[in-house]
Design an enzyme around this catalytic site. Structure first.
Site, short mmCIF file in Angstrom:
data_model
loop_
_atom_site.label_atom_id
_atom_site.label_comp_id
_atom_site.label_asym_id
_atom_site.label_seq_id
_atom_site.Cartn_x
_atom_site.Cartn_y
_atom_site.Cartn_z
N ASP A 54 0.55 4.73 1.20
CA ASP A 54 -0.27 5.56 2.10
C ASP A 54 0.27 6.99 2.06
O ASP A 54 -0.17 7.80 1.25
CB ASP A 54 -0.21 4.93 3.50
N TYR B 2 -5.19 -6.53 5.55
CA TYR B 2 -4.73 -7.53 4.57
C TYR B 2 -4.82 -8.93 5.17
O TYR B 2 -4.64 -9.11 6.38
CB TYR B 2 -3.29 -7.21 4.14
N PRO B 3 -5.06 -9.92 4.31
CA PRO B 3 -5.29 -11.28 4.82
C PRO B 3 -4.09 -11.85 5.57
O PRO B 3 -4.25 -12.58 6.55
CB PRO B 3 -5.59 -12.09 3.55
N TRP B 4 -2.88 -11.50 5.14
CA TRP B 4 -1.68 -12.08 5.78
C TRP B 4 -1.44 -11.50 7.17
O TRP B 4 -0.55 -11.97 7.89
CB TRP B 4 -0.44 -11.90 4.89
N VAL C 10 0.83 -1.21 0.00
CA VAL C 10 0.00 0.00 0.00
C VAL C 10 0.86 1.26 0.00
O VAL C 10 1.89 1.33 0.66
CB VAL C 10 -1.01 -0.02 1.20
P1 5GP Z 1 3.60 4.94 3.80
O1 5GP Z 1 5.07 5.06 3.98
O2 5GP Z 1 3.12 4.99 2.37
O3 5GP Z 1 2.84 5.91 4.69
O4 5GP Z 1 3.15 3.55 4.40
C1 5GP Z 1 3.73 2.41 4.05
C2 5GP Z 1 3.47 1.32 5.06
O5 5GP Z 1 2.52 1.64 6.09
C3 5GP Z 1 2.87 0.16 4.34
O6 5GP Z 1 3.87 -0.64 3.74
C4 5GP Z 1 2.12 -0.53 5.44
O7 5GP Z 1 2.96 -1.40 6.15
C5 5GP Z 1 1.66 0.56 6.36
N1 5GP Z 1 0.25 0.96 6.05
C6 5GP Z 1 -0.17 2.16 5.59
N2 5GP Z 1 -1.49 2.16 5.39
C7 5GP Z 1 -1.93 0.92 5.72
C8 5GP Z 1 -3.23 0.29 5.71
O8 5GP Z 1 -4.27 0.86 5.35
N3 5GP Z 1 -3.28 -1.00 6.11
C9 5GP Z 1 -2.18 -1.69 6.51
N4 5GP Z 1 -2.36 -2.94 6.87
N5 5GP Z 1 -0.94 -1.14 6.53
C10 5GP Z 1 -0.82 0.15 6.14
#
Ligand code: 5GP
Length: 206
Positions: free
Chosen positions: A111, A181-183, A109
């Site tokens: 985010d 997520y399922p995992w 993802v």
């Molecule tokens: P970013 O650096 O883009 O903010 O976030 C990356 C990491 O945050 C992802 O690889 C994930 O581990 C975690 N993360 C961000 N949003 C979500 C979400 O909606 N669900 C889950 N399970 N993890 C998220």
């Protein structure tokens, strides 16, 4: 009633990756190396490899793993770093492996984009260091072409940025909700049951 979590099943992830792989294959960017950002990128990377396999050569695309952590508290992580700083938990072996490759970086993802920005910047730095070791006449065609694939991209203002020339593929564009997520689940049957219920539920009136 929605609990604000969007449950994604293995089957959902698999199908999104299959569709995205078609777009990747049709694009000019044909990966011959996958870099999985762990832990969330591991399962998607393995599935993507299945879909990207060239039926004529039957050759498997190698998957390298890097571990990056944004939300976890690791020993030595300060309060200020949590959620902002990216911590390396695992990195590549000899980055020579990057040279001359089309490398697809995979996470589950996107985010805030902080993790992806870090991964791309650091991998590019490693590649530049390797290139610098070569004689000038050997560098031709050795520059790694990076691309990015995420299963879900959240539609929201991003803290991180990616170079504009990097091909970017997302399985799906989603609202800024928390994805389960399922995992990550111990009770996969309950997860699948709630995911199926949510799919049946009528949309909430705006
Ligand atoms: P970013 O650096 O883009 O903010 O976030 C990356 C990491 O945050 C992802 O690889 C994930 O581990 C975690 N993360 C961000 N949003 C979500 C979400 O909606 N669900 C889950 N399970 N993890 C998220």
């Amino acid at each position: 009633m929605s609990d604000g979590h969007e449950r994604v099943t293995y089957s959902d992830v698999h199908k999104l990756i299959g569709k995205a792989a078609e777009r990747i294959i049709q694009s000019n960017f044909k990966p011959d190396l996958i870099i999985a950002i762990g832990g969330g990128g591991f399962f998607p990377a393995r599935v993507m490899r299945t879909f990207l396999k060239d039926p004529s050569t039957k050759r498997n695309i190698p998957i390298l793993a890097i571990g990056l952590s944004l939300y976890e508290s690791l020993p030595g992580t300060t309060e200020e770093q949590l959620g902002k700083a990216v911590v390396r938990t695992q990195w590549l072996g000899p980055s020579k492996e990057l040279l001359g490759r089309k490398a697809l970086i995979i996470d589950e993802v996107d985010d805030s984009r902080t993790t992806l920005e870090y991964a791309v910047k650091e991998l590019q730095k490693d590649m530049e260091l390797e290139l610098a070791k070569l004689d000038e006449n050997e560098r031709e065609g050795q520059r790694t072409k990076f691309g990015v694939f995420v299963v879900h991209n959240k539609r929201k203002p991003k803290a991180g940025t990616l170079p504009p020339d990097i091909p970017y593929f997302a399985g799906a564009e989603v609202d800024d909700v928390w994805l389960d997520y399922p995992w990550e689940m111990k009770d996969i049957d309950e997860h699948d049951r709630l995911a199926a219920l949510a799919k049946e539920a009528p949309p909430i009136p705006q």
